[in-house]
Design a protein around this motif. Structure first.
Motif, mmCIF file in Angstrom:
data_model
loop_
_atom_site.group_PDB
_atom_site.id
_atom_site.type_symbol
_atom_site.label_atom_id
_atom_site.label_comp_id
_atom_site.label_asym_id
_atom_site.label_seq_id
_atom_site.Cartn_x
_atom_site.Cartn_y
_atom_site.Cartn_z
ATOM 1 N N GLU A 145 0.828 -1.208 0.000
ATOM 2 C CA GLU A 145 0.000 0.000 0.000
ATOM 3 C C GLU A 145 0.865 1.261 0.000
ATOM 4 O O GLU A 145 0.602 2.208 -0.739
ATOM 5 C CB GLU A 145 -0.930 -0.005 1.208
ATOM 6 C CG GLU A 145 -1.864 1.178 1.240
ATOM 7 C CD GLU A 145 -2.854 1.118 2.390
ATOM 8 O OE1 GLU A 145 -3.572 2.118 2.565
ATOM 9 O OE2 GLU A 145 -2.925 0.089 3.099
ATOM 10 N N VAL A 189 -7.328 -0.769 -6.216
ATOM 11 C CA VAL A 189 -6.754 0.569 -6.153
ATOM 12 C C VAL A 189 -7.721 1.524 -6.852
ATOM 13 O O VAL A 189 -8.017 1.364 -8.040
ATOM 14 C CB VAL A 189 -5.364 0.618 -6.826
ATOM 15 C CG1 VAL A 189 -4.769 2.017 -6.712
ATOM 16 C CG2 VAL A 189 -4.430 -0.430 -6.223
ATOM 17 N N VAL A 228 -6.294 2.154 -1.353
ATOM 18 C CA VAL A 228 -5.854 0.786 -1.607
ATOM 19 C C VAL A 228 -6.512 -0.147 -0.592
ATOM 20 O O VAL A 228 -6.410 0.071 0.612
ATOM 21 C CB VAL A 228 -4.316 0.667 -1.510
ATOM 22 C CG1 VAL A 228 -3.866 -0.744 -1.838
ATOM 23 C CG2 VAL A 228 -3.628 1.696 -2.410
#
Length: 77
Positions: free
Chosen positions: A9, A37, A21
């Protein structure tokens, strides 16, 4: 050694600052991940370009330290 979700992330957000994320451990082993995402940056980009942007953020880790990543990209609604 597998990559932790927070490391993946962090790499994505460092490259795509507005990214949200969501990480899921697919196998429970910390080695097979799914990432969703979402970013305004993706607006107007093809799905392929969106995914390339995420893979670029991960760099050489993809296929090495990061063994498997199921990737979904999206723009905010």
């Amino acid at each position: 050694m597998p990559m932790a979700a927070h490391e993946i992330e962090a790499l994505i957000v460092a490259s795509i600052p507005d990214a949200r994320v969501e990480m899921t451990d697919l196998a429970g082993d910390g080695d097979h991940w799914a990432a969703r995402v979402t970013s305004e940056t993706f607006r107007g980009m093809t799905r392929l370009k969106q995914q390339r942007a995420v893979y670029a953020a991960l760099g050489e880790r993809m296929g090495g330290v990061l063994h498997a990543l199921q990737l979904t990209t999206a723009v905010p609604e």
